[in-house]
Design a protein around this motif. Structure first.
Motif, PDB file in Angstrom:
ATOM      1  N   VAL A   1      47.902  20.860  14.578  1.00 43.55           N
ATOM      2  CA  VAL A   1      48.648  19.649  14.938  1.00 43.55           C
ATOM      3  C   VAL A   1      49.590  19.987  16.107  1.00 43.55           C
ATOM      4  CG1 VAL A   1      50.436  18.030  14.153  1.00 43.55           C
ATOM      5  CG2 VAL A   1      48.479  18.545  12.675  1.00 43.55           C
ATOM      6  N   VAL A   2      50.265  21.129  16.011  1.00 42.72           N
ATOM      7  CA  VAL A   2      51.175  21.536  17.092  1.00 42.72           C
ATOM      8  C   VAL A   2      50.367  21.803  18.370  1.00 42.72           C
ATOM      9  CG1 VAL A   2      52.993  23.130  17.793  1.00 42.72           C
ATOM     10  CG2 VAL A   2      52.710  22.581  15.361  1.00 42.72           C
ATOM     11  N   GLU A   3      49.233  22.479  18.196  1.00 34.05           N
ATOM     12  CA  GLU A   3      48.376  22.779  19.361  1.00 34.05           C
ATOM     13  C   GLU A   3      47.931  21.479  20.046  1.00 34.05           C
ATOM     14  OE1 GLU A   3      44.662  24.669  18.294  1.00 34.05           O
ATOM     15  OE2 GLU A   3      44.207  25.231  20.353  1.00 34.05           O
ATOM     16  N   ALA A   4      47.532  20.492  19.237  1.00 38.39           N
ATOM     17  CA  ALA A   4      47.054  19.214  19.796  1.00 38.39           C
ATOM     18  C   ALA A   4      48.186  18.482  20.512  1.00 38.39           C
ATOM     19  CB  ALA A   4      46.489  18.337  18.680  1.00 38.39           C
ATOM     20  N   ARG A   5      49.389  18.586  19.957  1.00 36.76           N
ATOM     21  CA  ARG A   5      50.550  17.914  20.562  1.00 36.76           C
ATOM     22  C   ARG A   5      50.714  18.353  22.027  1.00 36.76           C
ATOM     23  NH1 ARG A   5      53.712  16.787  23.545  1.00 36.76           N
ATOM     24  NH2 ARG A   5      55.826  16.037  23.331  1.00 36.76           N
ATOM     25  N   TRP A   6      50.535  19.678  22.249  1.00 39.04           N
ATOM     26  CA  TRP A   6      50.750  20.192  23.613  1.00 39.04           C
ATOM     27  C   TRP A   6      49.501  20.119  24.473  1.00 39.04           C
ATOM     28  CZ3 TRP A   6      55.442  19.779  24.635  1.00 39.04           C
ATOM     29  CH2 TRP A   6      56.419  20.066  23.677  1.00 39.04           C
ATOM     30  N   LEU A   7      48.333  20.336  23.861  1.00 36.37           N
ATOM     31  CA  LEU A   7      47.104  20.282  24.664  1.00 36.37           C
ATOM     32  C   LEU A   7      46.864  18.891  25.214  1.00 36.37           C
ATOM     33  CD1 LEU A   7      44.370  22.354  22.765  1.00 36.37           C
ATOM     34  CD2 LEU A   7      45.236  22.782  25.067  1.00 36.37           C
ATOM     35  N   PHE A   8      47.177  17.864  24.394  1.00 36.82           N
ATOM     36  CA  PHE A   8      46.839  16.495  24.800  1.00 36.82           C
ATOM     37  C   PHE A   8      48.076  15.660  25.096  1.00 36.82           C
ATOM     38  CE2 PHE A   8      43.452  18.094  21.957  1.00 36.82           C
ATOM     39  CZ  PHE A   8      42.466  18.230  22.928  1.00 36.82           C
ATOM     40  N   ASP A   9      49.249  16.290  25.093  1.00 40.83           N
ATOM     41  CA  ASP A   9      50.503  15.631  25.442  1.00 40.83           C
ATOM     42  C   ASP A   9      50.687  14.326  24.658  1.00 40.83           C
ATOM     43  OD1 ASP A   9      52.893  15.234  26.654  1.00 40.83           O
ATOM     44  OD2 ASP A   9      52.058  14.353  28.480  1.00 40.83           O
ATOM     45  N   ILE A  10      50.661  14.444  23.344  1.00 36.66           N
ATOM     46  CA  ILE A  10      50.756  13.266  22.476  1.00 36.66           C
ATOM     47  C   ILE A  10      51.716  13.588  21.334  1.00 36.66           C
ATOM     48  CG2 ILE A  10      48.721  13.995  21.103  1.00 36.66           C
ATOM     49  CD1 ILE A  10      47.954  11.000  20.954  1.00 36.66           C
ATOM     50  N   SER A  11      52.496  12.583  20.912  1.00 34.57           N
ATOM     51  CA  SER A  11      53.512  12.898  19.896  1.00 34.57           C
ATOM     52  C   SER A  11      52.849  13.095  18.526  1.00 34.57           C
ATOM     53  CB  SER A  11      54.553  11.781  19.836  1.00 34.57           C
ATOM     54  OG  SER A  11      54.293  10.947  18.750  1.00 34.57           O
ATOM     55  N   GLU A  12      53.527  13.857  17.672  1.00 35.93           N
ATOM     56  CA  GLU A  12      52.928  14.197  16.370  1.00 35.93           C
ATOM     57  C   GLU A  12      52.709  12.963  15.496  1.00 35.93           C
ATOM     58  OE1 GLU A  12      55.929  15.131  17.295  1.00 35.93           O
ATOM     59  OE2 GLU A  12      57.345  14.431  15.778  1.00 35.93           O
ATOM     60  N   SER A  13      53.456  11.891  15.777  1.00 33.89           N
ATOM     61  CA  SER A  13      53.290  10.677  14.968  1.00 33.89           C
ATOM     62  C   SER A  13      51.930  10.013  15.227  1.00 33.89           C
ATOM     63  CB  SER A  13      54.421   9.690  15.275  1.00 33.89           C
ATOM     64  OG  SER A  13      54.359   9.351  16.643  1.00 33.89           O
ATOM     65  N   ARG A  14      51.252  10.455  16.311  1.00 34.08           N
ATOM     66  CA  ARG A  14      49.934   9.878  16.620  1.00 34.08           C
ATOM     67  C   ARG A  14      48.813  10.903  16.405  1.00 34.08           C
ATOM     68  NH1 ARG A  14      50.708   8.213  22.322  1.00 34.08           N
ATOM     69  NH2 ARG A  14      48.643   7.274  22.207  1.00 34.08           N
ATOM     70  N   ILE A  15      49.117  11.905  15.585  1.00 34.99           N
ATOM     71  CA  ILE A  15      48.081  12.888  15.227  1.00 34.99           C
ATOM     72  C   ILE A  15      47.922  12.857  13.701  1.00 34.99           C
ATOM     73  CG2 ILE A  15      47.353  15.304  15.330  1.00 34.99           C
ATOM     74  CD1 ILE A  15      49.363  15.687  17.654  1.00 34.99           C
ATOM     75  N   ASP A  16      46.726  12.523  13.245  1.00 37.82           N
ATOM     76  CA  ASP A  16      46.453  12.479  11.808  1.00 37.82           C
ATOM     77  C   ASP A  16      45.474  13.580  11.416  1.00 37.82           C
ATOM     78  OD1 ASP A  16      48.125  10.369  11.402  1.00 37.82           O
ATOM     79  OD2 ASP A  16      46.547   8.842  11.533  1.00 37.82           O
ATOM     80  N   VAL A  17      45.456  13.875  10.131  1.00 37.50           N
ATOM     81  CA  VAL A  17      44.529  14.880   9.607  1.00 37.50           C
ATOM     82  C   VAL A  17      43.727  14.258   8.466  1.00 37.50           C
ATOM     83  CG1 VAL A  17      44.379  17.080   8.360  1.00 37.50           C
ATOM     84  CG2 VAL A  17      45.965  16.851  10.286  1.00 37.50           C
ATOM     85  N   LEU A  18      42.433  14.525   8.484  1.00 40.18           N
ATOM     86  CA  LEU A  18      41.518  13.969   7.497  1.00 40.18           C
ATOM     87  C   LEU A  18      40.685  15.120   6.943  1.00 40.18           C
ATOM     88  CD1 LEU A  18      40.511  11.126   6.592  1.00 40.18           C
ATOM     89  CD2 LEU A  18      38.880  11.226   8.488  1.00 40.18           C
ATOM     90  N   VAL A  19      40.627  15.232   5.624  1.00 40.15           N
ATOM     91  CA  VAL A  19      39.805  16.305   5.050  1.00 40.15           C
ATOM     92  C   VAL A  19      38.345  15.847   5.035  1.00 40.15           C
ATOM     93  CG1 VAL A  19      39.336  17.710   2.993  1.00 40.15           C
ATOM     94  CG2 VAL A  19      41.702  17.260   3.704  1.00 40.15           C
ATOM     95  N   HIS A  20      37.513  16.701   5.613  1.00 42.56           N
ATOM     96  CA  HIS A  20      36.084  16.406   5.746  1.00 42.56           C
ATOM     97  C   HIS A  20      35.366  17.719   5.420  1.00 42.56           C
ATOM     98  CE1 HIS A  20      32.234  15.465   7.450  1.00 42.56           C
ATOM     99  NE2 HIS A  20      32.416  16.160   8.552  1.00 42.56           N
ATOM    100  N   ARG A  21      34.942  17.829   4.166  1.00 45.04           N
ATOM    101  CA  ARG A  21      34.486  19.121   3.638  1.00 45.04           C
ATOM    102  C   ARG A  21      33.270  19.681   4.366  1.00 45.04           C
ATOM    103  NH1 ARG A  21      36.824  22.604   1.224  1.00 45.04           N
ATOM    104  NH2 ARG A  21      35.449  23.050  -0.507  1.00 45.04           N
ATOM    105  N   GLU A  22      32.451  18.812   4.946  1.00 46.35           N
ATOM    106  CA  GLU A  22      31.171  19.295   5.499  1.00 46.35           C
ATOM    107  C   GLU A  22      31.312  19.943   6.878  1.00 46.35           C
ATOM    108  OE1 GLU A  22      31.710  16.099   4.489  1.00 46.35           O
ATOM    109  OE2 GLU A  22      30.764  16.171   2.515  1.00 46.35           O
ATOM    110  N   SER A  23      32.454  19.763   7.545  1.00 49.19           N
ATOM    111  CA  SER A  23      32.652  20.294   8.912  1.00 49.19           C
ATOM    112  C   SER A  23      31.502  19.912   9.853  1.00 49.19           C
ATOM    113  CB  SER A  23      32.814  21.822   8.917  1.00 49.19           C
ATOM    114  OG  SER A  23      33.918  22.227   8.172  1.00 49.19           O
TER     115      SER A  23
END
Ligand code: NAP
Length: 386
Positions: free
Chosen positions: A220-242
């Motif tokens: 989440v922290v990596e995405a915040r800086w790589l894509f210049d987007i605030s953490e409030s717009r980054i979600d996480v979803l569990v998807h077991r199959e990858s």
């Protein structure tokens, strides 16, 4: 022919990168390699890929390597300085940053400052000092291509779209080795059990990070800086199959995702040859074989580390660096039998609670937070060790 240097060539990402080089000998030339302590593997790589220079972390490893490679015209350097020297060596256009942990920060920054594009697997430097790394990349005209499969998926799903149309990023998480265990069962998990990742073959530190879900917190922290987007717009979803490696939701509620079998050579090769796609001889994803894709929310009660990633971003400054260092110490202690699996989160949380946030104005601020948090986390581990 693209000239590359690989930092962390003896690791899981490093080995996968060299596998690609071996399959496409006319496309890549290896200029430099660096390893930690696996001298035997590095020697094999040196003989196969003939780099100009290599570096290892300790003097004892360098001495061993010099002896083993005395018949070869190769420069062998040592320590963080030596690794940073190889990272910045003239001739390479792209540096694959694949050291594990904070040890990659100084070399990756050295590569950026010498104007080399980066294929970034080593997420911890981006967690510690993402704003600084991006500022340096801009200043030196460097592009940072994500290698982490989730960030590569987002990068691919953003291609051809306007950043201002993005509503949110959705990082998928496999859930790691222990997703199905109850809170009680998690109390007695052994390192061997936690290292049994269902979908990915990776180094031990990231495999434990996957099991605690700290890996997703770091991402989440990596995405915040790589894509210049605030953490409030980054979600996480569990998807077991990858299979879905991550998604972007746009303002019109369209979602664009990237799918594929879990094989790191796909995102590594995309970062290495962007914007071209390499004809990798890998099995195709057969969706009829997969049948069903499943999704659920992360469980913050059993896996509190994911929220620590969000918390560190809300506090900002040196807090993500402190979190990262505490995690490295705690994971190491767990792998060595010093603390229990569930105590990893306790060590990180207590270190973060004690950390006095400062702004990151330069590399030294990140390194000082890292040093302070390691010391704090070590003392917490010591108190917990039986
Ligand atoms: N593996 C994956 O599929 C994957 C996926 C996404 C992101 N990543 C990220 O990529 C990075 C590498 O992961 P990995 O799984 O490839 O790790 P790994 O297999 O443990 O390899 C780590 C590499 O770093 C070197 N190293 C360790 N400590 C070092 C130090 N103090 N100084 C210099 N070099 C050091 C190791 O050298 P020796 O082995 O010679 O000691 C090895 O070459 C991590 O940040 C991870 O989060 C990995």
């Amino acid at each position: 022919m693209k000239s590359i240097t690989i930092l962390g060539s003896t690791g899981s990402i490093g080995t996968n990168t060299l596998d690609i080089v071996q399959r496409f000998p006319d496309d890549f030339r290896v200029i430099g390699l660096t390893g930690g302590s696996n001298v035997e593997k590095l020697e094999t790589q040196i003989r196969s890929f003939k780099p100009r220079a290599v570096a290892v972390s300790a003097e004892s490893s360098a001495a061993m390597l010099r002896k083993r490679c005395s018949d070869l015209p190769i420069e062998i350097l040592v320590g963080e300085e030596g690794i940073a020297h190889v990272a910045a060596m003239p001739g390479a256009e792209l540096v694959i940053s694949a050291i594990v942990g904070a040890a990659g920060l100084v070399p990756t920054l050295a590569a950026i400052r010498s104007g080399k594009h980066i294929a970034l697997a080593n997420k911890e430097p981006m967690v510690m000092a993402g704003k600084l790394m991006q500022a340096e990349a801009r200043e030196h005209g460097v592009r940072i291509f994500p290698v982490d499969s989730e960030h590569s998926a987002i990068f691919q799903s953003l291609e051809g779209h306007r950043l201002e149309d993005v509503r949110r990023l959705i990082l998928t998480a496999s859930g790691g080795a222990l997703w199905t265990l109850t809170k009680e069962q998690l109390q007695n998990v052994t390192p061997e059990r936690a290292l049994q990742h269902p979908n990915w073959k990776m180094g031990s530190k990231i495999t434990i990070d996957s099991a605690t879900l700290m890996n997703k917190g770091l991402e989440v922290v990596e995405a915040r800086w790589l894509f210049d987007i605030s953490e409030s717009r980054i979600d996480v979803l569990v998807h077991r199959e990858s299979i879905i490696h991550s998604l972007v939701e746009y303002e019109d509620r369209s979602m664009i995702a990237q799918l594929g079998l879990p094989d790191m050579r796909t995102p590594i090769s995309y970062a290495m040859r962007y914007p071209e796609r390499m004809p990798l001889d890998l099995p195709s994803l057969d969706l009829t074989q997969v049948g069903t894709l499943t999704f659920c929310q992360p469980d913050h009660d059993r896996f509190p580390c994911l929220n620590l990633g969000y918390d560190s971003l809300r506090v900002g400054g040196t807090m993500p660096a402190a979190m990262n260092a505490a995690n490295e110490v705690a994971v190491d202690a767990f792998l060595n039998g010093g603390i229990r699996f569930v105590e990893i989160a306790d060590v990180i949380r207590s270190t973060m609670d004690a950390h006095v946030r400062r702004d990151i104005t330069g590399l030294d601020d990140a390194l000082e937070a890292d040093r302070w948090a390691r010391e704090k986390a070590e003392s917490l581990v010591h108190a917990l060790s039986r």
